[in-house]
Design an enzyme around this catalytic site. Structure first.
Site, PDB file in Angstrom:
ATOM      1  N   TRP A 205      23.879 -10.139  67.523  1.00  0.00           N
ATOM      2  CA  TRP A 205      22.968 -10.342  68.770  1.00  0.00           C
ATOM      3  C   TRP A 205      22.111 -11.902  68.877  1.00  0.00           C
ATOM      4  O   TRP A 205      21.241 -11.669  67.802  1.00  0.00           O
ATOM      5  CB  TRP A 205      22.848  -8.443  69.382  1.00  0.00           C
ATOM      6  CG  TRP A 205      22.157  -9.354  70.703  1.00  0.00           C
ATOM      7  CD1 TRP A 205      22.917  -9.924  71.575  1.00  0.00           C
ATOM      8  CD2 TRP A 205      20.731  -8.905  70.994  1.00  0.00           C
ATOM      9  NE1 TRP A 205      22.003 -10.462  72.840  1.00  0.00           N
ATOM     10  CE2 TRP A 205      20.846  -9.695  72.942  1.00  0.00           C
ATOM     11  CE3 TRP A 205      19.842  -8.065  71.196  1.00  0.00           C
ATOM     12  CZ2 TRP A 205      19.657  -8.858  73.508  1.00  0.00           C
ATOM     13  CZ3 TRP A 205      18.908  -7.877  71.312  1.00  0.00           C
ATOM     14  CH2 TRP A 205      18.890  -8.461  72.900  1.00  0.00           C
TER      15      TRP A 205
ATOM     16  N   ASP B 252      20.758  -0.765  66.081  1.00  0.00           N
ATOM     17  CA  ASP B 252      20.829  -0.506  67.614  1.00  0.00           C
ATOM     18  C   ASP B 252      22.131   0.071  68.296  1.00  0.00           C
ATOM     19  O   ASP B 252      23.111  -0.750  67.648  1.00  0.00           O
ATOM     20  CB  ASP B 252      21.068  -2.526  67.453  1.00  0.00           C
ATOM     21  CG  ASP B 252      20.849  -2.940  69.012  1.00  0.00           C
ATOM     22  OD1 ASP B 252      20.620  -3.973  69.240  1.00  0.00           O
ATOM     23  OD2 ASP B 252      20.773  -2.264  69.766  1.00  0.00           O
TER      24      ASP B 252
ATOM     25  N   LYS C  11      24.201  -0.903  79.493  1.00  0.00           N
ATOM     26  CA  LYS C  11      25.853  -0.801  79.729  1.00  0.00           C
ATOM     27  C   LYS C  11      26.430  -0.260  80.240  1.00  0.00           C
ATOM     28  O   LYS C  11      27.382   0.450  81.256  1.00  0.00           O
ATOM     29  CB  LYS C  11      26.802  -1.659  79.018  1.00  0.00           C
ATOM     30  CG  LYS C  11      26.560  -3.032  78.133  1.00  0.00           C
ATOM     31  CD  LYS C  11      25.406  -3.022  77.599  1.00  0.00           C
ATOM     32  CE  LYS C  11      24.826  -4.907  77.314  1.00  0.00           C
ATOM     33  NZ  LYS C  11      23.601  -4.964  76.130  1.00  0.00           N
TER      34      LYS C  11
END
Lengths: 461, 454
Positions: free
Chosen positions: A189, A270, A306
């Site tokens: 990311w 993560d 999300k």
């Protein structure tokens, strides 16, 4: 004249994203008077006569250069500016319905109504966040009957979604593991590097993505993790690797854990997609639970952006699994000490929503169903895109990686020029690394996207 | 910043030593610290024998301000009184959510078109515009000329931190002068942001007022260009503010030395009851055309404490500078938390942009400010009635949520132990936590402390 001098200096010597160095600015300042006064008196209604002192035209910030737009969030800005009817936003990872509308989960609306009816107050949370949220989030991640929870060996602190939780962990590493490095996947990311840079934690990369197979370079990954100095922090994506969508298999996770233990590295997960990747909260937490079951000390950053659609509420957590309850208490106290000078205490709204949803069995089950629906829609879109590509592309290229990848994103294998072509010719907005967000794709648009990908892939180099 | 590297074992805890001992353990297959407890707790198949990589991390003490509430919560006494953290309480001692805030929240929940998409990195645009107008004045030339960049941040703390990180990266002078005393969290915010912190004299304990001479001397001897933290109104913890004339002198001195003002505005409207009056210091500096930073908080004046709503405004000399500054602020924010939380900012925007709701807000705000002013009078009268030794007029002269009582650490500890009154050890009490019912108890406690403890 002074400003012209400054601008030409700025243009000549500064790289695009940096500002003038303090020395350069100081040199300029020495050549200019600190202030040039122009005294004038102005009458105002409230204050009588005030002496106004106009200072020099030079700004103390003249040396500040224009920063480039964020490579991910900047995509949405560019999309909004585009007036073409066919435009498609596959940039940022935010879920869209089949109608390509943003989606607020029903359970979230219900929770917010409940909160309003109850008339909850808006007092400061403790520095570590909402207790009910911290309890719920750890149980969700590890499983409520996990020994680490029973033994109180987890330090959990509410953080500002995934980013904020990662930043707290990075600050902890910088302060208590000086010189320790974080090794991150190549690619990862885009914001990971920024977080560690600003936290002043050194990082390097381990091989991850194999463009030849459009899959995992497992040998490279193991080799690079082994090569890192003992006691490094290894950043791992719990599931639905961003940007590639390629996850290790359970067997590969075991081997990754082996080498991390061998080198006394510290695993740092993560977890931004728990429940969103496969549709199952437990399945998506398997990698984390595997490491924890080996009695390893682990850091885990969580996000509810999300899986609960709470993007803008900024709700997440940093969890540190320690080998003793005492260590967990100490670590938590130091995380608080890092949070206090950053923002004092975290925002209450998103934390309450999560606590209400997870804490109520009915809402919790409804949530699981909505999550399965979202994950299901993405799987359907993957299938349709794959079918469209296979049908339309006559070159015999194997597009099955689209089905093998998991989560919100697909790493198409398109390079920078090809990605730009997708935008310039087809008005398909994506990040330059070839990542597309399937969450922003509808079944109706799959054929159009397939045409765009095939064209960009074969006709642009 | 150096970590506290006290070792839990006999070895030192430098990374190379840790690596060395890890290597030794790996080679010999044993842990140097196996004790019965770790053997029992480690599973038979684990390769990890109870040594923690966190052994060298010591337990941090509770935050001195927020820790007061922690201690208060632990106290079982039915007469306990929390005068620690600055959160408004009603006469009944309850937290307050403003009516106009509830109304705004209901509107948010009822609006079916609302979504929870990521805000831009700089936050809610409408909120930013309205916040700038609130602090600078709707007619501010700086706003008209597009010379102000405003970014939504996490309340006052977050605004200060983002501003300080920006200055540490882009400003040539990395020293910030803060008043002595100041809010306990200020030095930590600035230090962690990368600035070095110095103090300027502010409070005179003898007069319990402003040490104006000392302030002018210390700012006068600051290096050119240094950053200066100013409390816009209702100085925390002392409640002592410069007069209008004194502000004008401070402004002239600072402009003559090119000192960069960084305002902390946490009590606009809450101090005097008037939003405009409480913004005078900031507007005075902006009116002279110069540059400054302003950190705004809506925690107190809109009662949005836990929602973490605030804004950082940077007033620049020119519009193109403001634009570049904003782009660099985004680079500070993105690696910290990506983008700010939407809920509180949405509430503020609804209230500020609707004339009726704005008026309702100003009325509720004035009620809070007035109640605090009346508590000051009550406490002053109660001490005078008891003949408590000393001059207590500073209680009614000081302004804002807090009173700097002048009590010392020992007296404070006495009041906590004997009277279950919780406050910060510097003698600061939150007037917002007092009521007509509890004033007598506090007055008794102060009287006892002053007469029995030196």
């Amino acid at each position: 004249m002074a400003s012209a001098l400054l601008s030409s200096l700025a243009a000549a010597s500064a790289p695009p994203s940096a500002s003038l160095s303090p020395r350069e600015i100081n040199k300029m300042k020495l050549n200019l008077p600190c202030t040039s006064f122009k005294n004038s008196s102005i009458k105002t209604k409230s204050f009588g006569r005030i002496r106004m002192v106009a200072t020099t035209n030079v700004s103390r910030f003249d040396g500040v250069t224009m920063a480039p737009p964020d490579p991910i969030l900047g995509v949405s800005e560019a999309f909004r500016a585009d007036t073409n009817a066919m435009k498609l936003n596959l940039g940022v990872g935010a879920y869209r319905t089949e109608e390509l509308q943003p989606y607020v989960l029903d359970v979230v609306k219900k929770a917010e109504n409940l909160m309003l009816e109850r008339g909850d107050n808006k007092e400061y949370l403790p520095i570590e966040g909402l207790a009910a949220f911290n309890k719920a989030t750890a149980e969700l991640l590890f499983g409520a009957d996990n020994p680490v929870i029973k033994q109180q060996r987890v330090a959990t602190v509410q953080g500002l979604s995934g980013t904020g939780s990662l930043r707290l962990a990075a600050a902890l590493i910088e302060r208590y593991f000086p010189g320790a490095k974080v090794v991150i996947s190549s690619p990862t990311w885009g914001n990971h590097k920024n977080i560690f840079n600003d936290a002043r934690v050194p990082w390097s990369e381990y091989r991850y993505y194999d463009p030849k197979t459009v899959g995992l370079d497992f040998e490279g990954m193991i080799s690079d993790i082994k090569a890192a100095p003992d006691g490094s922090f290894v950043l791992l994506h719990g599931c639905a690797h961003n940007p590639t969508g390629i996850d290790p298999t359970p067997e590969q996770w075991e081997k990754i854990a082996d080498v991390i233990q061998e080198k006394n590295h510290i695993p740092f997960f993560d977890v931004a997609y728990q429940g969103f990747a496969s549709g199952s909260l437990d399945a998506d937490a398997a990698s984390v639970r595997l490491f924890v079951a080996r009695d390893m000390e682990v850091l885990i950053a969580q996000s509810y952006s999300k899986n609960l659609g709470l993007y803008a509420e900024r709700i997440g957590a940093i969890n540190v699994v320690c080998s003793s309850a005492d260590a967990a208490t100490r670590v938590k106290s130091q995380l608080k000490r890092l949070a206090r000078p950053m923002y004092s205490n975290p925002p209450v709204h998103g934390a309450r929503i999560v606590a209400n949803v997870v804490g109520d069995p009915t809402l919790f089950n409804e949530w699981k169903a909505e999550m399965e629906m979202m994950a299901g829609r993405i799987k359907n879109v993957r299938q349709k895109l794959f079918d469209s590509l296979s049908a339309k592309d006559k070159s015999g290229k194997d597009w099955s990686f689209i089905l093998k990848q998991i989560g919100m994103f697909s790493f198409t294998g398109l390079n920078k020029a090809q990605s730009e072509h997708m935008t310039n010719k087809w008005h398909v907005y994506m990040t330059k690394d070839g990542r597309i967000s399937l969450a922003g794709l509808s079944l109706a648009k799959c054929e159009y996207l397939a045409d765009a990908i095939i064209d960009s892939f074969h006709n642009v180099s | 910043m150096h970590p506290q590297l006290t070792s839990a074992s006999s070895s030192t805890s430098s990374p190379s030593d840790r690596r060395l001992s890890a290597l030794v353990r790996h080679l010999t297959g044993s842990s140097p610290e196996i004790d019965s407890q770790s053997i029992l707790s480690a599973s038979p198949t684990s390769g990890f024998h109870g040594d923690s990589v966190f052994s060298h991390i010591v337990r941090a003490p509770e935050d001195p301000i927020l820790g007061v509430t922690v201690a208060y919560n632990k106290d079982p006494s039915p007469v306990k009184l929390n005068l620690g953290v600055g959160a408004y309480r009603t006469e009944e001692g309850k937290p307050l959510v403003l009516n106009v805030v509830r109304k705004a929240e209901q509107m948010l929940v009822n609006d079916r078109s609302r979504v929870k998409e990521y805000l831009p990195i700089v936050g809610l645009a409408e909120f930013n515009k309205l916040s700038a107008k609130l602090i600078l004045g709707a007619e501010s030339p700086a706003i008209r000329e597009n010379r102000v960049t405003t970014v939504q941040c996490l309340s006052g703390t977050g605004s200060l931190r983002v501003g300080a990180e920006f200055l540490a990266k882009h400003y040539h002078q990395r020293t910030i002068y803060i008043p002595h005393p100041t809010w306990g969290n200020h030095p930590k915010v600035f230090t962690l942001a990368g600035l070095s912190v110095k103090t300027y004299r502010y409070y005179n304990p003898v007069t319990r007022g402003l040490n104006f001479q000392g302030l002018l001397e210390d700012l006068g001897s600051a290096p050119s260009g240094a950053i200066v933290l100013l409390h816009a109104c209702a100085h925390n913890p002392t409640g002592v503010d410069p007069t209008f004339q004194q502000w004008e002198q401070i402004r002239q001195l600072m402009r003559s030395k090119c000192l960069l003002p960084f305002f902390d505005s946490a009590y606009q409207g809450f101090a005097s009851g008037s939003l405009d009056a409480d913004a005078q210091s900031v507007r005075m500096f902006v009116a002279d055309g110069g540059e400054c930073l302003v950190a705004q908080s809506y925690a107190k004046n809109m009662g949005l404490y836990g929602e973490r709503v605030g804004a950082l405004s940077i007033v620049c000399r020119a519009a193109d500078v403001a634009s570049k500054v904003e782009s660099q602020l985004k680079l500070v924010i993105r690696p910290m938390y990506s983008n700010p939380p939407i809920h509180g900012a949405s509430i503020v925007a609804i209230i500020l942009k609707d004339r009726n709701m704005y008026n309702e807000w100003t009325i509720e705000l004035k009620e809070m400010a007035d109640r605090i002013i009346s508590m000051r009078q009550q406490l002053f009268d109660a001490l005078r009635a008891r003949g408590t030794p000393g001059d207590w007029s500073h209680i009614i002269k000081q302004i804002g949520m807090f009173t700097f009582t002048g009590l010392n650490k020992e007296q404070v500890a006495f009041m906590t132990k004997e009277y279950h009154i919780y406050m910060t050890s510097d003698g600061r009490i939150s007037m917002a936590g007092l009521s007509l019912k509890t004033v007598p108890q506090l007055a008794d406690a102060i009287h006892a402390a002053v007469t029995r403890v030196v």
